[in-house]
Design an enzyme around this catalytic site. Structure first.
Site, PDB file in Angstrom:
ATOM      1  N   ILE A  92     -22.087  11.486  62.824  1.00  0.00           N
ATOM      2  CA  ILE A  92     -22.376  10.744  64.049  1.00  0.00           C
ATOM      3  C   ILE A  92     -23.826  10.283  64.092  1.00  0.00           C
ATOM      4  O   ILE A  92     -24.129   9.195  64.596  1.00  0.00           O
ATOM      5  CB  ILE A  92     -22.021  11.571  65.309  1.00  0.00           C
ATOM      6  CG1 ILE A  92     -22.120  10.706  66.570  1.00  0.00           C
ATOM      7  CG2 ILE A  92     -22.904  12.807  65.428  1.00  0.00           C
ATOM      8  CD1 ILE A  92     -21.242   9.483  66.563  1.00  0.00           C
ATOM      9  N   GLY A 310     -13.863  13.565  64.935  1.00  0.00           N
ATOM     10  CA  GLY A 310     -14.458  13.809  66.244  1.00  0.00           C
ATOM     11  C   GLY A 310     -15.913  13.405  66.245  1.00  0.00           C
ATOM     12  O   GLY A 310     -16.316  12.464  65.566  1.00  0.00           O
ATOM     13  N   GLU A 311     -16.722  14.093  67.041  1.00  0.00           N
ATOM     14  CA  GLU A 311     -18.170  13.853  67.162  1.00  0.00           C
ATOM     15  C   GLU A 311     -18.507  12.547  67.873  1.00  0.00           C
ATOM     16  O   GLU A 311     -19.668  12.260  68.118  1.00  0.00           O
ATOM     17  CB  GLU A 311     -18.867  13.858  65.791  1.00  0.00           C
ATOM     18  CG  GLU A 311     -18.722  15.127  64.990  1.00  0.00           C
ATOM     19  CD  GLU A 311     -19.445  15.042  63.639  1.00  0.00           C
ATOM     20  OE1 GLU A 311     -20.181  14.052  63.397  1.00  0.00           O
ATOM     21  OE2 GLU A 311     -19.261  15.958  62.822  1.00  0.00           O
ATOM     22  N   GLY A 312     -17.510  11.714  68.161  1.00  0.00           N
ATOM     23  CA  GLY A 312     -17.782  10.370  68.663  1.00  0.00           C
ATOM     24  C   GLY A 312     -17.860   9.334  67.564  1.00  0.00           C
ATOM     25  O   GLY A 312     -18.229   8.180  67.821  1.00  0.00           O
TER      26      GLY A 312
END
Length: 342
Positions: A92, A310-312
Protein backbone atom coordinates in the site's frame (compact mmCIF):
# COMPACT_ATOMS: atom_id res chain seq x y z
CA UNK A 1 -29.83 10.80 -0.39
CA UNK A 2 -28.06 12.72 -3.15
CA UNK A 3 -29.96 15.72 -4.44
CA UNK A 4 -30.62 15.04 -8.12
CA UNK A 5 -31.53 18.49 -9.45
CA UNK A 6 -28.26 18.80 -11.39
CA UNK A 7 -28.11 15.19 -12.64
CA UNK A 8 -29.55 15.96 -16.08
CA UNK A 9 -27.23 18.94 -16.56
CA UNK A 10 -24.17 16.90 -15.58
CA UNK A 11 -25.24 14.08 -17.91
CA UNK A 12 -25.64 16.65 -20.70
CA UNK A 13 -22.05 17.85 -20.13
CA UNK A 14 -20.81 14.25 -20.38
CA UNK A 15 -22.93 13.41 -23.43
CA UNK A 16 -21.72 16.47 -25.34
CA UNK A 17 -18.03 15.68 -25.10
CA UNK A 18 -16.41 14.84 -28.44
CA UNK A 19 -17.23 11.13 -28.41
CA UNK A 20 -20.14 8.83 -29.17
CA UNK A 21 -22.72 8.54 -26.40
CA UNK A 22 -21.48 6.22 -23.68
CA UNK A 23 -18.18 5.55 -25.44
CA UNK A 24 -16.13 5.97 -22.25
CA UNK A 25 -18.19 3.30 -20.57
CA UNK A 26 -17.96 3.05 -16.80
CA UNK A 27 -15.77 6.16 -16.62
CA UNK A 28 -18.84 8.19 -17.57
CA UNK A 29 -20.76 6.79 -14.60
CA UNK A 30 -17.82 7.64 -12.33
CA UNK A 31 -17.72 11.20 -13.65
CA UNK A 32 -21.48 11.58 -13.19
CA UNK A 33 -21.35 10.35 -9.60
CA UNK A 34 -18.34 12.49 -8.65
CA UNK A 35 -19.79 15.62 -10.25
CA UNK A 36 -23.15 15.02 -8.60
CA UNK A 37 -21.50 14.56 -5.19
CA UNK A 38 -19.50 17.74 -5.65
CA UNK A 39 -22.69 19.61 -6.63
CA UNK A 40 -24.40 18.83 -3.33
CA UNK A 41 -25.44 21.98 -1.50
CA UNK A 42 -24.33 24.16 -4.42
CA UNK A 43 -26.35 26.61 -6.49
CA UNK A 44 -25.21 25.17 -9.79
CA UNK A 45 -23.88 21.94 -11.22
CA UNK A 46 -20.19 21.21 -10.83
CA UNK A 47 -18.47 21.95 -14.14
CA UNK A 48 -15.12 20.83 -12.71
CA UNK A 49 -14.39 17.73 -10.61
CA UNK A 50 -11.77 18.34 -7.91
CA UNK A 51 -9.55 15.43 -6.82
CA UNK A 52 -6.57 17.16 -5.29
CA UNK A 53 -6.17 15.61 -1.84
CA UNK A 54 -6.84 11.86 -1.71
CA UNK A 55 -6.59 10.31 1.76
CA UNK A 56 -6.01 6.64 2.58
CA UNK A 57 -6.98 5.60 6.12
CA UNK A 58 -5.70 2.15 7.07
CA UNK A 59 -7.51 0.71 10.10
CA UNK A 60 -5.75 -2.02 12.11
CA UNK A 61 -7.14 -4.31 14.78
CA UNK A 62 -6.65 -7.80 16.17
CA UNK A 63 -9.21 -10.55 16.69
CA UNK A 64 -9.62 -13.04 19.50
CA UNK A 65 -11.03 -15.59 17.06
CA UNK A 66 -7.49 -15.93 15.67
CA UNK A 67 -6.96 -18.33 18.60
CA UNK A 68 -9.11 -20.83 16.69
CA UNK A 69 -6.55 -21.23 13.91
CA UNK A 70 -8.65 -19.56 11.21
CA UNK A 71 -5.55 -17.94 9.66
CA UNK A 72 -2.13 -19.28 8.79
CA UNK A 73 -0.54 -16.16 10.32
CA UNK A 74 -0.26 -15.36 14.05
CA UNK A 75 -1.72 -12.16 15.51
CA UNK A 76 1.78 -10.74 16.01
CA UNK A 77 1.89 -10.17 12.26
CA UNK A 78 -0.64 -7.34 12.62
CA UNK A 79 1.82 -5.28 14.65
CA UNK A 80 4.68 -6.21 12.33
CA UNK A 81 2.70 -5.01 9.33
CA UNK A 82 1.70 -1.78 11.08
CA UNK A 83 5.41 -1.12 11.61
CA UNK A 84 5.97 -1.93 7.94
CA UNK A 85 3.28 0.57 6.94
CA UNK A 86 4.88 3.25 9.09
CA UNK A 87 8.30 2.46 7.59
CA UNK A 88 6.95 2.71 4.05
CA UNK A 89 7.65 -0.89 3.06
CA UNK A 90 4.26 -2.42 2.28
CA UNK A 91 2.40 -2.75 -1.01
CA UNK A 92 0.00 0.00 0.00
CA UNK A 93 2.92 2.36 0.62
CA UNK A 94 4.22 1.69 -2.89
CA UNK A 95 0.88 2.39 -4.54
CA UNK A 96 0.11 5.45 -2.40
CA UNK A 97 3.54 6.90 -3.18
CA UNK A 98 2.99 6.28 -6.89
CA UNK A 99 -0.21 8.33 -6.91
CA UNK A 100 0.57 10.92 -4.18
CA UNK A 101 -2.07 9.51 -1.82
CA UNK A 102 -1.62 10.47 1.83
CA UNK A 103 -1.57 7.38 4.07
CA UNK A 104 -2.58 7.40 7.74
CA UNK A 105 -2.63 4.28 9.94
CA UNK A 106 -5.23 3.96 12.71
CA UNK A 107 -4.57 1.55 15.60
CA UNK A 108 -8.08 0.53 16.61
CA UNK A 109 -6.83 -2.15 18.98
CA UNK A 110 -3.97 -4.44 17.95
CA UNK A 111 -2.58 -7.14 20.23
CA UNK A 112 0.91 -5.67 20.51
CA UNK A 113 0.88 -1.85 20.60
CA UNK A 114 3.31 0.06 18.42
CA UNK A 115 5.82 2.31 20.18
CA UNK A 116 6.00 5.10 17.64
CA UNK A 117 5.50 8.84 17.44
CA UNK A 118 5.05 8.70 13.67
CA UNK A 119 2.87 11.61 12.51
CA UNK A 120 0.81 9.29 10.30
CA UNK A 121 -0.24 7.01 13.20
CA UNK A 122 -3.52 7.65 15.01
CA UNK A 123 -4.25 5.77 18.24
CA UNK A 124 -7.91 4.93 18.83
CA UNK A 125 -7.45 1.69 20.74
CA UNK A 126 -10.58 -0.01 22.05
CA UNK A 127 -8.56 -2.80 23.67
CA UNK A 128 -5.71 -5.11 22.76
CA UNK A 129 -8.01 -7.22 20.57
CA UNK A 130 -11.61 -8.38 20.41
CA UNK A 131 -12.78 -11.37 22.43
CA UNK A 132 -13.02 -14.77 20.72
CA UNK A 133 -16.44 -14.68 19.07
CA UNK A 134 -16.50 -18.47 18.76
CA UNK A 135 -17.45 -18.54 22.45
CA UNK A 136 -18.46 -15.02 23.52
CA UNK A 137 -19.31 -11.57 22.21
CA UNK A 138 -16.37 -10.04 20.38
CA UNK A 139 -17.15 -6.53 21.63
CA UNK A 140 -19.35 -4.76 24.12
CA UNK A 141 -22.12 -2.47 22.93
CA UNK A 142 -20.12 0.40 24.46
CA UNK A 143 -17.10 -0.55 22.33
CA UNK A 144 -19.30 -0.68 19.22
CA UNK A 145 -20.67 2.79 19.89
CA UNK A 146 -17.20 4.17 20.63
CA UNK A 147 -15.76 2.59 17.48
CA UNK A 148 -18.46 4.23 15.36
CA UNK A 149 -17.74 7.59 17.00
CA UNK A 150 -13.99 7.14 16.51
CA UNK A 151 -14.41 6.46 12.80
CA UNK A 152 -16.70 9.43 12.34
CA UNK A 153 -14.27 11.73 14.14
CA UNK A 154 -11.21 10.57 12.21
CA UNK A 155 -12.87 10.88 8.80
CA UNK A 156 -14.40 14.26 9.67
CA UNK A 157 -11.00 15.59 10.74
CA UNK A 158 -9.35 14.48 7.50
CA UNK A 159 -12.12 16.09 5.45
CA UNK A 160 -11.78 19.30 7.48
CA UNK A 161 -8.07 19.25 6.62
CA UNK A 162 -8.91 19.22 2.91
CA UNK A 163 -9.34 15.59 1.88
CA UNK A 164 -11.68 15.45 -1.12
CA UNK A 165 -11.63 11.67 -1.60
CA UNK A 166 -11.31 8.99 1.07
CA UNK A 167 -10.04 5.44 0.67
CA UNK A 168 -9.99 2.87 3.45
CA UNK A 169 -7.70 -0.09 4.01
CA UNK A 170 -7.44 -2.62 6.83
CA UNK A 171 -5.00 -4.91 8.59
CA UNK A 172 -5.85 -7.55 11.16
CA UNK A 173 -5.11 -11.25 11.33
CA UNK A 174 -8.43 -13.18 11.26
CA UNK A 175 -10.42 -10.16 10.12
CA UNK A 176 -11.82 -12.08 7.15
CA UNK A 177 -13.51 -14.35 9.73
CA UNK A 178 -15.14 -11.37 11.41
CA UNK A 179 -16.15 -9.87 8.05
CA UNK A 180 -17.65 -13.17 6.89
CA UNK A 181 -19.56 -13.57 10.16
CA UNK A 182 -20.89 -10.02 9.92
CA UNK A 183 -21.95 -10.51 6.31
CA UNK A 184 -23.77 -13.76 7.05
CA UNK A 185 -25.47 -12.48 10.20
CA UNK A 186 -26.55 -9.17 8.68
CA UNK A 187 -27.65 -10.42 5.25
CA UNK A 188 -28.94 -13.90 6.00
CA UNK A 189 -26.61 -15.57 3.49
CA UNK A 190 -25.27 -18.99 4.42
CA UNK A 191 -21.99 -18.98 6.33
CA UNK A 192 -20.21 -21.25 3.85
CA UNK A 193 -21.03 -18.79 1.05
CA UNK A 194 -19.49 -15.90 2.99
CA UNK A 195 -16.28 -17.52 4.25
CA UNK A 196 -13.18 -17.52 2.04
CA UNK A 197 -9.54 -18.54 2.23
CA UNK A 198 -8.22 -15.29 3.69
CA UNK A 199 -4.44 -15.60 3.98
CA UNK A 200 -4.46 -18.78 1.88
CA UNK A 201 -5.73 -21.61 4.09
CA UNK A 202 -6.19 -25.16 2.73
CA UNK A 203 -9.43 -27.15 2.40
CA UNK A 204 -9.25 -28.62 5.90
CA UNK A 205 -8.57 -25.22 7.43
CA UNK A 206 -11.40 -23.69 5.38
CA UNK A 207 -13.86 -26.27 6.70
CA UNK A 208 -12.73 -25.48 10.24
CA UNK A 209 -13.03 -21.73 9.61
CA UNK A 210 -16.62 -22.17 8.41
CA UNK A 211 -17.51 -24.05 11.60
CA UNK A 212 -15.91 -21.37 13.79
CA UNK A 213 -17.68 -18.53 11.99
CA UNK A 214 -20.98 -20.43 12.23
CA UNK A 215 -20.61 -20.60 16.02
CA UNK A 216 -20.62 -16.82 16.22
CA UNK A 217 -23.33 -16.31 13.62
CA UNK A 218 -25.59 -18.74 15.47
CA UNK A 219 -25.94 -16.24 18.31
CA UNK A 220 -27.01 -13.37 16.04
CA UNK A 221 -30.50 -14.33 14.92
CA UNK A 222 -33.03 -11.60 15.66
CA UNK A 223 -30.45 -9.11 16.93
CA UNK A 224 -30.13 -5.44 15.96
CA UNK A 225 -27.29 -4.26 13.75
CA UNK A 226 -25.32 -2.90 16.70
CA UNK A 227 -25.86 -6.10 18.67
CA UNK A 228 -24.57 -8.16 15.73
CA UNK A 229 -21.52 -5.89 15.53
CA UNK A 230 -20.91 -6.64 19.20
CA UNK A 231 -21.27 -10.40 18.73
CA UNK A 232 -18.91 -10.94 15.78
CA UNK A 233 -17.45 -7.54 14.83
CA UNK A 234 -13.91 -6.23 14.81
CA UNK A 235 -12.52 -3.00 16.19
CA UNK A 236 -11.16 -1.89 12.81
CA UNK A 237 -14.26 -2.95 10.87
CA UNK A 238 -16.70 -1.06 13.08
CA UNK A 239 -14.43 2.01 13.23
CA UNK A 240 -14.32 1.95 9.44
CA UNK A 241 -18.13 1.81 9.29
CA UNK A 242 -18.20 5.01 11.33
CA UNK A 243 -15.78 6.63 8.88
CA UNK A 244 -18.10 5.77 5.99
CA UNK A 245 -20.98 7.46 7.80
CA UNK A 246 -18.94 10.64 8.34
CA UNK A 247 -17.92 10.74 4.67
CA UNK A 248 -21.56 10.82 3.61
CA UNK A 249 -22.42 13.40 6.26
CA UNK A 250 -19.65 15.62 4.87
CA UNK A 251 -20.57 14.92 1.22
CA UNK A 252 -17.22 13.28 0.42
CA UNK A 253 -16.84 10.29 -1.92
CA UNK A 254 -15.20 7.06 -0.78
CA UNK A 255 -13.41 4.65 -3.10
CA UNK A 256 -14.14 1.25 -1.54
CA UNK A 257 -11.46 -1.46 -1.45
CA UNK A 258 -12.05 -5.21 -1.12
CA UNK A 259 -14.06 -7.69 0.96
CA UNK A 260 -13.51 -6.39 4.48
CA UNK A 261 -13.87 -2.72 3.55
CA UNK A 262 -16.98 -3.54 1.53
CA UNK A 263 -18.51 -5.28 4.56
CA UNK A 264 -17.82 -2.13 6.61
CA UNK A 265 -19.51 -0.11 3.86
CA UNK A 266 -22.50 -2.47 3.96
CA UNK A 267 -22.75 -2.01 7.72
CA UNK A 268 -22.70 1.76 7.26
CA UNK A 269 -25.54 1.60 4.71
CA UNK A 270 -27.65 -0.43 7.15
CA UNK A 271 -27.14 2.26 9.77
CA UNK A 272 -27.42 5.20 7.34
CA UNK A 273 -28.81 4.29 3.89
CA UNK A 274 -27.64 7.59 2.37
CA UNK A 275 -24.04 6.37 2.63
CA UNK A 276 -24.51 4.27 -0.53
CA UNK A 277 -24.66 7.34 -2.80
CA UNK A 278 -21.12 8.33 -1.84
CA UNK A 279 -19.49 4.97 -2.61
CA UNK A 280 -17.45 4.02 -5.66
CA UNK A 281 -16.08 0.48 -5.83
CA UNK A 282 -12.47 -0.19 -6.72
CA UNK A 283 -12.29 -3.90 -7.46
CA UNK A 284 -13.71 -7.40 -7.20
CA UNK A 285 -11.53 -9.51 -4.89
CA UNK A 286 -10.90 -13.25 -4.77
CA UNK A 287 -12.84 -13.66 -1.51
CA UNK A 288 -16.14 -15.34 -2.39
CA UNK A 289 -18.01 -13.26 0.17
CA UNK A 290 -17.06 -10.15 -1.76
CA UNK A 291 -19.35 -11.16 -4.61
CA UNK A 292 -22.25 -11.29 -2.14
CA UNK A 293 -21.63 -7.89 -0.59
CA UNK A 294 -21.10 -6.26 -3.99
CA UNK A 295 -24.47 -7.65 -5.04
CA UNK A 296 -26.13 -6.40 -1.86
CA UNK A 297 -24.73 -2.93 -2.54
CA UNK A 298 -25.62 -3.11 -6.25
CA UNK A 299 -22.01 -2.26 -7.00
CA UNK A 300 -20.06 -2.55 -10.23
CA UNK A 301 -16.35 -2.48 -9.38
CA UNK A 302 -13.81 -0.87 -11.66
CA UNK A 303 -11.14 -3.58 -11.58
CA UNK A 304 -10.99 -7.38 -11.43
CA UNK A 305 -7.35 -8.31 -10.85
CA UNK A 306 -7.63 -11.32 -8.55
CA UNK A 307 -6.46 -9.25 -5.58
CA UNK A 308 -6.77 -10.60 -2.01
CA UNK A 309 -4.23 -8.54 -0.08
CA UNK A 310 -6.33 -5.87 1.58
CA UNK A 311 -4.49 -2.82 2.99
CA UNK A 312 -6.47 -0.60 0.60
CA UNK A 313 -4.33 -1.75 -2.33
CA UNK A 314 -7.24 -2.19 -4.72
CA UNK A 315 -8.51 1.31 -3.99
CA UNK A 316 -5.07 2.83 -4.55
CA UNK A 317 -4.76 0.97 -7.85
CA UNK A 318 -8.20 2.15 -9.01
CA UNK A 319 -7.63 5.79 -8.02
CA UNK A 320 -6.07 6.75 -11.41
CA UNK A 321 -9.36 5.75 -13.06
CA UNK A 322 -11.17 8.35 -10.96
CA UNK A 323 -8.52 10.87 -12.00
CA UNK A 324 -9.12 9.90 -15.62
CA UNK A 325 -12.87 10.41 -15.19
CA UNK A 326 -12.25 13.85 -13.71
CA UNK A 327 -9.77 14.69 -16.46
CA UNK A 328 -12.16 14.01 -19.31
CA UNK A 329 -15.03 15.77 -17.52
CA UNK A 330 -12.88 18.83 -16.85
CA UNK A 331 -10.86 19.12 -20.05
CA UNK A 332 -12.37 17.20 -22.95
CA UNK A 333 -13.85 19.50 -25.57
CA UNK A 334 -17.55 19.63 -26.30
CA UNK A 335 -18.82 19.21 -29.86
CA UNK A 336 -19.63 22.91 -29.94
CA UNK A 337 -16.27 24.16 -28.62
CA UNK A 338 -14.32 21.85 -30.93
CA UNK A 339 -16.41 22.66 -33.98
CA UNK A 340 -17.24 18.99 -34.47
CA UNK A 341 -20.56 18.29 -36.18
CA UNK A 342 -22.39 14.99 -35.93
Amino acid sequence: MLEQQFAAEIQHIIDNKTKPLGALGQLEQVALQLALIQSQGKEQAATHIELKQPQMLLFAGDHGVADEGVSIAPSAVTQQMVLNFLAGGAAINCFCALHSIDLTVVDCGILLPVDSDAPNLILRRLGSRTANFAFESAMTIEQVEQALRNGQQIAAEKIAQGADLLMFGEMGIANTSSAAALLSALSGHEVDHCVGRGTGINEEQLSHKIKVVAQGVGRCEGLSVNAILAEVGGFEIVTMAGAFIAAAEHKTPVLVDGFIVSVAAYIATLLKPEVRDYLLFAHRSEEQGHQIVLSLLEAKPLLDLGLRLGEGTGAALAYPLLKAAAQFYNNMASFESAGVTV
